[in-house]
Scaffold this active site. Structure first.
Site, PDB file in Angstrom:
ATOM      1  N   SER A   1      10.073  -4.387   6.716  1.00 48.82           N
ATOM      2  CA  SER A   1       9.846  -2.820   6.915  1.00 48.82           C
ATOM      3  C   SER A   1       8.457  -2.605   7.599  1.00 48.82           C
ATOM      4  O   SER A   1       7.736  -3.550   7.957  1.00 48.82           O
ATOM      5  CB  SER A   1       9.678  -2.566   5.266  1.00 48.82           C
ATOM      6  OG  SER A   1       8.479  -2.637   4.921  1.00 48.82           O
ATOM      7  N   ASP A   2       8.271  -1.237   7.823  1.00 43.57           N
ATOM      8  CA  ASP A   2       6.906  -1.091   8.266  1.00 43.57           C
ATOM      9  C   ASP A   2       6.168  -0.943   7.132  1.00 43.57           C
ATOM     10  O   ASP A   2       6.503  -1.077   5.894  1.00 43.57           O
ATOM     11  CB  ASP A   2       6.838   0.231   9.060  1.00 43.57           C
ATOM     12  CG  ASP A   2       5.605   0.207   9.927  1.00 43.57           C
ATOM     13  OD1 ASP A   2       4.516  -0.434   9.700  1.00 43.57           O
ATOM     14  OD2 ASP A   2       5.549   1.194  11.044  1.00 43.57           O
ATOM     15  N   TRP A   3       4.698  -0.704   7.242  1.00 40.22           N
ATOM     16  CA  TRP A   3       3.646  -0.823   6.206  1.00 40.22           C
ATOM     17  C   TRP A   3       3.863   0.044   5.030  1.00 40.22           C
ATOM     18  O   TRP A   3       4.028   1.340   5.210  1.00 40.22           O
ATOM     19  CB  TRP A   3       2.297  -0.356   6.753  1.00 40.22           C
ATOM     20  CG  TRP A   3       1.194  -0.387   5.910  1.00 40.22           C
ATOM     21  CD1 TRP A   3       0.483   0.683   5.413  1.00 40.22           C
ATOM     22  CD2 TRP A   3       0.145  -1.506   5.852  1.00 40.22           C
ATOM     23  NE1 TRP A   3      -0.659   0.054   4.943  1.00 40.22           N
ATOM     24  CE2 TRP A   3      -0.869  -0.985   5.295  1.00 40.22           C
ATOM     25  CE3 TRP A   3       0.115  -2.673   6.337  1.00 40.22           C
ATOM     26  CZ2 TRP A   3      -1.916  -1.990   4.788  1.00 40.22           C
ATOM     27  CZ3 TRP A   3      -0.834  -3.480   6.153  1.00 40.22           C
ATOM     28  CH2 TRP A   3      -2.087  -3.072   5.498  1.00 40.22           C
TER      29      TRP A   3
ATOM     30  N   ASN B   1       6.531   0.807   3.801  1.00 43.51           N
ATOM     31  CA  ASN B   1       7.656   1.606   3.613  1.00 43.51           C
ATOM     32  C   ASN B   1       8.525   2.008   2.360  1.00 43.51           C
ATOM     33  O   ASN B   1       9.035   3.186   1.820  1.00 43.51           O
ATOM     34  CB  ASN B   1       9.026   1.283   4.852  1.00 43.51           C
ATOM     35  CG  ASN B   1       8.578   1.758   6.095  1.00 43.51           C
ATOM     36  OD1 ASN B   1       7.673   2.269   6.367  1.00 43.51           O
ATOM     37  ND2 ASN B   1       9.581   1.307   6.937  1.00 43.51           N
TER      38      ASN B   1
END
Ligand code: BGC
Length: 727
Positions: free
Chosen positions: A264-266, A268
């Site tokens: 995931s991104d940071w 998320n």
């Protein structure tokens, strides 16, 4: 005799090693492999207490120390360290910093970009990093967005080609070979399609638009073997990317056969509760992301505990966890982290990182990234040494600002917080230094900063104008800086900021010929500059050798060959102004300004000129599965050796759904001596004529197609012919 431990045996097949290891892991250990935490905040604690399997933003000896702790743990599972090495391993203070992705894309040179990927991998691996969060495959359409400079521009085909090249560079042919790292294509998918240029806002995309455009570069890099993908921050049609099973499973794994893992991104997972408000609790968010196929969560501190609870309470089937862990472990095995590639070789790093050979590639890539936008009366190249240029004024806030020059994602750009390892500014050749080095004793170079990029005060402008008046030429270096670009730095205006416009007007009023050099992350709206400057050199964020390259172009050591991969607007109100628009009718123009871009996709000048003739197509009718061969003669009609980027566009003349007025389908860089003419072959495979129809099928529709070949996407630069697709 002790029992052979299968997972520790490099001779055993990887799937058997994974199975053996999984069978020995507790639920806590399994969930730990799905978690990545910020290495700048108590990594030992996360490792010891939650068995976290990956950290980001750690480097060098720190990685070795943590890796040692991991090796001493019950199962000794190695850690995978990730970082954003997105234009070189730029968080490392002595590593080679290349031009940014957007700059590099203007080289239209996949081989060069693959080589940069290779060097970055080598330098990163030597500091204990196994994974770079690169490339960015967003299609850059709204220039207000802060992350435009991280992209390869606005065309999905070109992004796919260049993205695949850098992935090959990072990953090499065999992940277990020394100095290869994992690529991570991001932000999957449609993240660049913001509302008003505002980062991580919902992307308003239909499935047809996703399939026609935004998924295409990702599919290309998956075909090229890209090992990991990062799910974007935003939601598409209401569904956050990390919880989007259609995106992460149906398309990625079922349709494309992806076998790597998705991070995931940071935060998320947390964002789904706190910002996107699609989940009332972290349990709900964790459940949804795991069931959707998000294999690793980046920096959501409550993730591991929550996932464990979900399994223990029977809400989450443990097979989802095991599937994700398999995907993560597989790449750890493939990278050789369980075997000989676990630790960073710091001693070797000292020899190789930032070595002269790598810097040479940084210089070459800066040369190839620079785009000449204007050159009235052939003012450029300037001559130093024949006595005609005695005094050169170098003016402007970006002439000697190495931070603005390197751009984002470097040691001082903030993502790693307060870091102890700052880069030595003297390792970067600014434009001023580059010009001074180049001119040497052959002329006098004076410098005045003149104004600031952000602060509007105009106090120094008089002094700068005075200097310009006394000089034979004024080179004015303007653009943007770290306060105006990057994540969380979206802009509503694309005009020159601070005192820069006034500075340019004052220098211009002196009557001294004015060359404008742009050091900027992305296109700005510069119609005044375009009208009044004698020459414009777009240098972007050109990396650590950027100043040498700019000077080399200004003084004619190199002939510029870069071509824009993104369109420049006249005004922010024209956004978006990309070239591959679908045709409209009534309001296909503005009443108060042109509808065309100020500078179009594919445009870029040279110190020589090129002419095109004799466009030939191999057939008039193309049947399924066949390839259309296109040839054109390109001739250097000027007096200098030069490189031209020959571009091929196609238009599907009548189609069941609207299609763009033209779409890039091929290109080739061609070197031509003065007077030389070469036949340039280009290839159009049948499949690349496909569109996505109303039923969401990817099909080639029979009928007429137009082929356009030339030196830019502008109609006046293209030769045209037609062929038919037959059933
Ligand atoms: C960015 C990603 C980046 C990650 C880790 C996020 O804020 O959106 O592109 O890879 O941080 O640094």
């Amino acid at each position: 005799m002790s029992e052979k431990i299968v997972y520790q045996d490099p001779q055993c097949p990887i799937e058997e090693r994974i199975q053996d290891l999984l069978s020995r892991m507790t639920l806590e250990e399994k969930v730990g492999q799905m978690c990545q935490m910020n290495g700048r905040e108590e990594p030992e604690k996360w490792l010891r207490e939650q068995h976290v399997g990956s950290f980001l933003h750690m480097l060098g000896e720190e990685t070795n120390e943590l890796q040692k702790l991991a090796e001493q743990s019950q199962l000794g599972i190695p850690i995978i360290f990730g970082i954003d090495a997105i234009h070189g391993h730029a968080f490392w203070p002595t590593a080679t910093v290349f031009p940014t992705q957007l700059a590099l894309s203007c080289s239209w040179n996949p081989e060069l970009i693959e080589g940069i990927g290779r060097i970055t991998a080598k330098e990163a691996a030597l500091t204990g990093v196994h994974w770079t969060f690169s490339p960015v495959l967003g299609i850059a359409r709204d220039l207000r967005w802060g992350r435009i400079g991280e992209t390869f521009g606005e065309d999905p085909y070109l992004i796919g080609v260049l993205g695949s090249a850098i992935v090959r560079g990072y990953q090499g042919e065999d992940l277990s070979a020394p100095y290869t790292i994992l690529a991570c294509a991001k932000h999957y998918a449609g993240y660049s399609e913001t509302q008003g240029g505002r980062d991580s806002s919902e992307a308003d995309l239909s499935e047809r638009k996703m399939r026609s455009l935004f998924l295409r570069p990702f599919h290309e890099v998956v075909k090229a073997g890209c090992a990991t993908l990062m799910a974007g921050y935003q939601a598409i049609d209401g569904v956050p990317c990390s919880a989007n099973r259609w995106l992460l499973w149906d398309v990625l794994r079922e349709e494309w056969g992806f076998e790597g893992f998705v991070v995931s991104d940071w935060k998320n997972v947390e964002h789904m509760c706190e910002d996107q408000k699609t989940c009332p609790t972290l349990e709900d968010a964790t459940l949804r992301t795991i069931e959707a196929g998000n294999d690793m969560s980046m920096n959501t501190p409550g993730f591991t505990e929550t996932a464990i609870k979900l399994v223990e309470s029977g809400q989450l089937d443990v097979t989802y966890i095991e599937e994700a862990v398999r995907n993560v472990l597989r790449l750890k095995f493939e990278l050789g982290l369980f075997d000989e590639n676990r630790y960073a070789d710091s001693e070797k790093g000292k020899e190789i990182i930032g070595c002269a050979e790598h810097r040479q590639v940084a210089l070459e890539s800066a040369y190839q990234s620079i785009v000449l936008l204007k050159n009235q009366d052939d003012l450029l190249p300037l001559s130093a040494g024949d006595g005609s240029l005695k005094r050169i004024a170098v003016i402007g806030p970006n002439a000697d600002d190495v931070k603005a020059q390197l751009g984002d994602w470097v040691s001082w750009s903030g993502q790693l917080g307060e870091v102890e390892f700052e880069r030595d500014p003297a390792s970067i050749i600014s434009v001023l230094t580059g010009i001074r080095n180049r001119v040497g004793d052959a002329g006098r170079v004076d410098y005045c900063r003149g104004c600031d990029v952000v602060d509007p005060s105009t106090e120094q402008i008089g002094e700068a104008a005075e200097l310009a008046r006394e000089s034979d030429v004024a080179i004015v270096v303007v653009g943007d800086n770290l306060l105006l670009t990057g994540e969380c730095h979206d802009r509503a205006s694309l005009d020159l900021t601070g005192g820069q416009q006034q500075l340019l007007e004052a220098v211009h009023a002196t009557g001294t010929p004015m060359v404008v050099v742009l050091i900027n992350s992305k296109p700005l709206s510069i119609p005044w500059v375009t009208e009044h400057a004698s020459a414009i050199v777009e240098a972007w964020n050109p990396g650590m050798e950027g100043g040498t390259a700019v000077a080399g172009i200004l003084f004619g050591d190199r002939n510029p060959s870069g071509k824009l991969t993104i369109s420049f607007p006249y005004h922010v109100g024209q956004q978006p102004v990309y070239y591959n628009q679908v045709p409209g009718w009534h309001t296909d123009c503005y009443v108060d300004m042109p509808k065309e871009p100020l500078f179009s996709f594919g445009y870029g000048l040279s110190y020589t000129s090129f002419a095109y003739s004799n466009l030939r197509l191999s057939v008039e009718e193309l049947a399924e599965g066949e390839t259309l061969w296109v040839e054109v003669d390109a001739e250097n009609t000027g007096k200098r050796k030069g490189t031209e980027v020959v571009q091929l566009y196609v238009n599907d003349v009548y189609s069941s759904v609207t299609t763009p007025v033209k779409e890039l389908k091929g290109f080739r860089r061609v070197e031509l001596k003065p007077g030389e003419k070469k036949t340039v072959p280009l290839e159009v495979p049948y499949e690349c004529l496909a569109l996505v129809n109303r039923e969401l099928e990817t099909v080639v529709e029979p009928g007429e197609f137009e082929v356009m070949v030339g030196g830019s996407s502008r109609d006046q630069d293209l030769l045209k012919d037609k062929f038919k697709v037959i059933v």
